[in-house]
Design a protein around this motif. Structure first.
Motif, PDB file in Angstrom:
ATOM      1  N   GLU B  54      -5.685  26.571  14.281  1.00 13.72           N
ATOM      2  CA  GLU B  54      -4.832  26.582  15.189  1.00 13.72           C
ATOM      3  C   GLU B  54      -4.330  27.744  15.441  1.00 13.72           C
ATOM      4  O   GLU B  54      -3.459  28.208  14.807  1.00 13.72           O
ATOM      5  N   ASN B  62       2.016  18.640  20.291  1.00 16.32           N
ATOM      6  CA  ASN B  62       2.513  16.793  19.981  1.00 16.32           C
ATOM      7  C   ASN B  62       2.529  16.303  19.024  1.00 16.32           C
ATOM      8  O   ASN B  62       3.291  14.713  19.162  1.00 16.32           O
ATOM      9  N   MET B  63       1.519  16.368  18.314  1.00 19.14           N
ATOM     10  CA  MET B  63       2.451  15.298  16.480  1.00 19.14           C
ATOM     11  C   MET B  63       2.958  15.466  16.293  1.00 19.14           C
ATOM     12  O   MET B  63       3.962  14.586  15.766  1.00 19.14           O
ATOM     13  N   THR B  67       6.795   9.813  19.826  1.00 18.17           N
ATOM     14  CA  THR B  67       7.720   9.501  19.501  1.00 18.17           C
ATOM     15  C   THR B  67       7.290   8.330  18.371  1.00 18.17           C
ATOM     16  O   THR B  67       7.596   7.123  18.076  1.00 18.17           O
ATOM     17  N   ILE B  69       4.690   6.124  18.371  1.00 13.32           N
ATOM     18  CA  ILE B  69       5.031   4.533  18.659  1.00 13.32           C
ATOM     19  C   ILE B  69       3.152   4.041  18.418  1.00 13.32           C
ATOM     20  O   ILE B  69       2.455   4.838  19.046  1.00 13.32           O
ATOM     21  N   VAL B 198      -8.128  30.084  19.437  1.00  7.68           N
ATOM     22  CA  VAL B 198      -9.406  30.666  19.929  1.00  7.68           C
ATOM     23  C   VAL B 198      -8.653  30.929  21.121  1.00  7.68           C
ATOM     24  O   VAL B 198      -8.492  30.062  22.556  1.00  7.68           O
ATOM     25  N   THR B 356      -0.348  10.475  27.314  1.00  5.45           N
ATOM     26  CA  THR B 356       0.860   9.737  26.508  1.00  5.45           C
ATOM     27  C   THR B 356       0.858   9.401  25.154  1.00  5.45           C
ATOM     28  O   THR B 356       1.645   8.856  24.686  1.00  5.45           O
ATOM     29  N   GLY B 358      -1.802   9.217  22.804  1.00  4.24           N
ATOM     30  CA  GLY B 358      -3.106   9.587  21.055  1.00  4.24           C
ATOM     31  C   GLY B 358      -2.582   9.536  19.800  1.00  4.24           C
ATOM     32  O   GLY B 358      -3.340   9.719  19.293  1.00  4.24           O
ATOM     33  N   PHE B 359      -0.935   9.727  19.774  1.00  6.84           N
ATOM     34  CA  PHE B 359      -0.775   9.306  18.504  1.00  6.84           C
ATOM     35  C   PHE B 359      -1.855   8.429  17.702  1.00  6.84           C
ATOM     36  O   PHE B 359      -1.948   8.023  16.640  1.00  6.84           O
ATOM     37  N   LYS B 360      -0.719   6.774  18.107  1.00  8.53           N
ATOM     38  CA  LYS B 360      -1.764   5.548  17.591  1.00  8.53           C
ATOM     39  C   LYS B 360      -2.729   5.634  17.302  1.00  8.53           C
ATOM     40  O   LYS B 360      -3.637   4.826  17.142  1.00  8.53           O
TER      41      LYS B 360
HETATM   42  C1  LIG Z   1       7.083  13.076  23.688  1.00  9.41           C
HETATM   43  C2  LIG Z   1       6.033  12.931  23.303  1.00  9.41           C
HETATM   44  C3  LIG Z   1       5.988  11.478  23.016  1.00  9.41           C
HETATM   45  C4  LIG Z   1       4.445  10.413  23.012  1.00  9.41           C
HETATM   46  N1  LIG Z   1       4.738   9.216  22.302  1.00  9.41           N
HETATM   47  C5  LIG Z   1       3.458   8.585  21.711  1.00  9.41           C
HETATM   48  C6  LIG Z   1       3.959   7.753  21.129  1.00  9.41           C
HETATM   49  O1  LIG Z   1       4.910   7.359  20.913  1.00  9.41           O
HETATM   50  N2  LIG Z   1       2.864   6.869  20.832  1.00  9.41           N
HETATM   51  C7  LIG Z   1       1.313   7.756  20.866  1.00  9.41           C
HETATM   52  O2  LIG Z   1       0.336   7.275  20.392  1.00  9.41           O
HETATM   53  N3  LIG Z   1       1.111   8.964  21.194  1.00  9.41           N
HETATM   54  C8  LIG Z   1       2.217   9.268  21.991  1.00  9.41           C
HETATM   55  N4  LIG Z   1       2.561  10.831  22.618  1.00  9.41           N
HETATM   56  C9  LIG Z   1       0.940  10.940  22.673  1.00  9.41           C
HETATM   57  C10 LIG Z   1       0.249  11.944  21.566  1.00  9.41           C
HETATM   58  O3  LIG Z   1       1.191  12.764  20.738  1.00  9.41           O
HETATM   59  C11 LIG Z   1      -1.036  12.805  21.286  1.00  9.41           C
HETATM   60  O4  LIG Z   1      -1.744  11.976  22.222  1.00  9.41           O
HETATM   61  C12 LIG Z   1      -1.602  12.919  20.378  1.00  9.41           C
HETATM   62  O5  LIG Z   1      -0.476  13.685  19.718  1.00  9.41           O
HETATM   63  C13 LIG Z   1      -2.165  13.710  21.261  1.00  9.41           C
HETATM   64  O6  LIG Z   1      -2.880  14.384  19.909  1.00  9.41           O
HETATM   65  P1  LIG Z   1      -3.121  15.552  19.063  1.00  9.41           P
HETATM   66  O7  LIG Z   1      -2.217  14.609  18.302  1.00  9.41           O
HETATM   67  O8  LIG Z   1      -4.128  16.428  17.920  1.00  9.41           O
HETATM   68  O9  LIG Z   1      -2.448  16.823  19.885  1.00  9.41           O
HETATM   69  P2  LIG Z   1      -1.394  18.140  19.365  1.00  9.41           P
HETATM   70  O10 LIG Z   1      -0.431  17.492  18.075  1.00  9.41           O
HETATM   71  O11 LIG Z   1      -0.815  18.218  20.561  1.00  9.41           O
HETATM   72  O12 LIG Z   1      -3.517  19.112  18.857  1.00  9.41           O
HETATM   73  C14 LIG Z   1      -3.255  19.701  20.182  1.00  9.41           C
HETATM   74  C15 LIG Z   1      -3.556  21.143  19.126  1.00  9.41           C
HETATM   75  O13 LIG Z   1      -4.287  22.520  19.420  1.00  9.41           O
HETATM   76  C16 LIG Z   1      -3.466  23.511  19.255  1.00  9.41           C
HETATM   77  N5  LIG Z   1      -4.065  24.418  20.390  1.00  9.41           N
HETATM   78  C17 LIG Z   1      -4.552  24.403  21.521  1.00  9.41           C
HETATM   79  N6  LIG Z   1      -4.891  25.549  22.101  1.00  9.41           N
HETATM   80  C18 LIG Z   1      -5.254  26.329  21.265  1.00  9.41           C
HETATM   81  C19 LIG Z   1      -6.639  27.014  20.841  1.00  9.41           C
HETATM   82  N7  LIG Z   1      -6.672  27.859  21.835  1.00  9.41           N
HETATM   83  N8  LIG Z   1      -6.867  27.980  19.545  1.00  9.41           N
HETATM   84  C20 LIG Z   1      -6.003  27.427  18.270  1.00  9.41           C
HETATM   85  N9  LIG Z   1      -5.345  25.980  18.664  1.00  9.41           N
HETATM   86  C21 LIG Z   1      -4.851  25.632  20.015  1.00  9.41           C
HETATM   87  C22 LIG Z   1      -2.126  23.438  20.048  1.00  9.41           C
HETATM   88  O14 LIG Z   1      -1.758  24.796  19.086  1.00  9.41           O
HETATM   89  C23 LIG Z   1      -1.947  22.166  19.003  1.00  9.41           C
HETATM   90  O15 LIG Z   1      -1.240  22.406  17.294  1.00  9.41           O
HETATM   91  C24 LIG Z   1       3.496  11.585  23.269  1.00  9.41           C
HETATM   92  C25 LIG Z   1       3.316  12.496  23.332  1.00  9.41           C
HETATM   93  C26 LIG Z   1       4.858  12.885  23.146  1.00  9.41           C
HETATM   94  C27 LIG Z   1       4.566  14.787  23.868  1.00  9.41           C
END
Ligand SMILES: Cc1cc2nc3c(=O)[nH]c(=O)nc-3n(C[C@H](O)[C@H](O)[C@H](O)COP(=O)(O)OP(=O)(O)OC[C@H]3O[C@@H](n4cnc5c(N)ncnc54)[C@H](O)[C@@H]3O)c2cc1C
Ligand SMILES: [Zn+2]
Lengths: 93, 406
Positions: B54, B62-63, B67, B69, B198, B356, B358-360
């Protein structure tokens, strides 16, 4: 909010414009000869750089003309705006 | 209804080990998806020589910004299958992970404001039911019963003509979800390494054999990208393109209020969505900014529009204050559906394009991605979401169909 300069009307708020994605994506020269993979590239694949990006905007609530903007997608700084028939400032890419 | 207190954290959540020189699997990105993938790699497949790298802090992308949902009322069969698998996993995860992350099945209302919205909503309810997803069509008076503070008067600019309701949908405390997954993955032997960006990929011909990082070179047999908004940047470093565009998406919260908002309300047409967090903040979001961007902030006019819509739908919010706004970077695909599977680089797999919403999907994304990384083959649930759908044309077009983004 971004301040974007229409080449014909001058600087206006972002809300006057609509976004059109990557600029300088030419229609294929020989469409009949394209493979499925090449069609996919043309239809679905666009650059997504973190940094300077040449993109299309339309001045929807102004002169309604399309033009290009060179904008940094990390800092949101608008580096240049230019007419569609003009080349990307600073060369391609 | 009373505001629920937040649960106490266990003292010990995860170790902070130094990166080793090699792993069986390296996951890039410690968001929910990366953590869930590591957890299921260990739990379902017995693969524990795993590092999650990370660049910032654990689950700070985004995690931590969404919001929260959670719902599975998607239109197309492929989407309904993977999101419903996620919802079923959510229902068991607090017990399985032994961590109360306040998964609250308070339901989600998707409002209809035009005749076309009504038709689309009824169609989606029928499609959901055929797929075993709980869904109901509600008339305006029934909408008002589910959410009494909602203005269903016919005298508003965009009157509420009805809505779809998924009772099993809801919200969860996103940070706690990440910490719950991190703690279990860590216990199973996974190394969670923060502050480790990375910066490149080591390849032997077309095969990935390691990663370059800000903390040195790490060799590995397999790499899984779970970097959400930065997937396009990483793909470029690895030498291929992804059909994703990164956009800023923002959200905001009010100060704390008494519990007034019993469910989640989303409106595609006037574009706002609102829920009330466990502590009492009103949590609101809207659409993405139109332009590509990697800045974790959004445009002010988006907030202005969403607030106007919110106040019309919920007159009771007229004097609430915005306390905090923030943004995340989401990666959007041309068909508004994720990409999970292999890439042109051998042993390099990608999980991206959740846009937008992916949390769910977090548990199902992790479950299927772990399967793909462990076996080299797609899981039946992620097979339709392969990268080659953009070449074959077998798109899963959820734009509009999915009942608003998120
Ligand atoms: C304002 C907002 C509201 C949203 N509301 C909802 C909702 O209500 N319901 C829903 O289902 N989804 C929602 N989403 C979408 C959801 O948050 C994302 O689809 C989901 O979190 C994506 O997967 P992730 O959690 O792994 O991403 P992230 O938590 O973004 O994880 C990706 C990680 O990769 C890391 N990273 C990036 N590049 C590198 C690198 N080169 N080397 C090492 N690490 C790196 C980043 O720092 C980050 O921590 C929302 C998003 C936003 C921004
Ligand atoms: Zn103009």
């Amino acid at each position: 909010m971004l301040l974007i300069t229409c080449p014909w009307c001058g600087p206006r708020d972002e809300t006057e414009y609509h976004y059109g994605g990557q600029a300088h994506v030419p229609y294929p020269q020989n469409p009949a000869e394209l493979s499925d993979a090449e069609w996919a590239e043309y239809v679905f694949y666009r650059d997504n750089p973190k940094g300077p990006f040449a993109e299309r905007w339309v001045h929807s609530t102004g002169c309604r003309r399309w033009f290009n903007v060179l904008r940094d997608t990390a800092t949101y700084e608008v580096l240049a705006s230019y007419r569609p028939d003009e080349p990307r400032p600073g060369g391609n890419r | 209804m009373t505001a629920e207190p937040l649960p106490e954290h266990p003292d010990f959540l995860w170790r902070n080990p130094e990166p080793r020189t090699s792993y069986d699997v390296v996951i890039v990105g410690a968001g929910g998806h990366g953590l869930a993938t590591a957890y299921y790699l260990a739990k379902n497949h017995g693969i524990t020589k795993v590092a999650v790298l990370e660049k910032g802090w654990l689950a700070g992308g985004n995690m931590a910004r969404n919001t929260t949902i959670i719902r599975s009322n998607y239109l197309w069969d492929e989407s309904a299958a993977i999101y419903e698998h996620a919802l079923k996993l959510w229902e068991g995860l607090p017990a399985e992970l032994d961590y109360d992350f306040l998964f609250s099945q308070r339901g989600v209302l998707n409002l209809a404001h035009t005749l076309q919205d009504v038709r689309e909503g009824v169609r989606r309810v029928n499609a959901n039911r055929l797929n075993g997803v709980d869904a109901e069509w509600l008339e305006p008076d029934e909408v008002a019963e589910v959410c009494p503070i909602l203005n269903v008067s016919p005298r508003t600019r965009y009157p509420v003509l009805g809505g779809t309701f998924q009772p099993r949908a809801g919200i969860a405390k996103h940070d706690h979800v990440a910490w719950a997954l991190a703690r279990r993955a860590d216990e199973l032997g996974v190394d969670l390494i923060q502050g480790c960006e990375v910066t490149g990929f080591l390849k032997d011909g077309d095969r990935v054999v390691g990663v370059e990082t800000s903390r040195g070179r790490i060799l590995t047999g397999r790499v899984g990208l779970a970097a959400a908004g930065h997937s396009g940047v990483l793909a470029r470093l690895a030498g291929f393109r992804l059909p994703v565009q990164s956009h800023p998406l923002q959200a905001l919260v009010s100060e704390l209020h008494e519990p007034v908002h019993p469910t989640v309300v989303m409106s595609n047409h006037v574009h706002v969505y609102v829920s009330q967090a466990h502590k009492g903040e009103l949590v609101m979001g809207a659409g993405v900014d139109a332009y590509n961007g990697y800045g974790q902030r959004g445009s002010f006019h988006v907030i202005e529009r969403q607030m106007a819509a919110a106040v019309e739908l919920f007159p009771v919010f007229a004097r609430a204050h915005v306390l905090r706004t923030w943004g995340g970077i989401v990666d959007v695909t041309p068909d508004a559906s994720p990409i999970v599977g292999s890439t042109p680089v051998e042993n390099l797999y990608v999980n991206c394009g959740w846009g937008t919403g992916g949390f769910k999907a977090t548990p199902a994304a992790g479950w299927t991605f772990a399967h793909t990384i462990a076996t080299g083959e797609p899981h039946p649930l992620n097979a339709p979401f392969a990268l080659d759908r953009f070449t074959t044309g077998a798109l899963i077009d959820e734009h509009g169909a999915a009942a608003v983004a998120h």
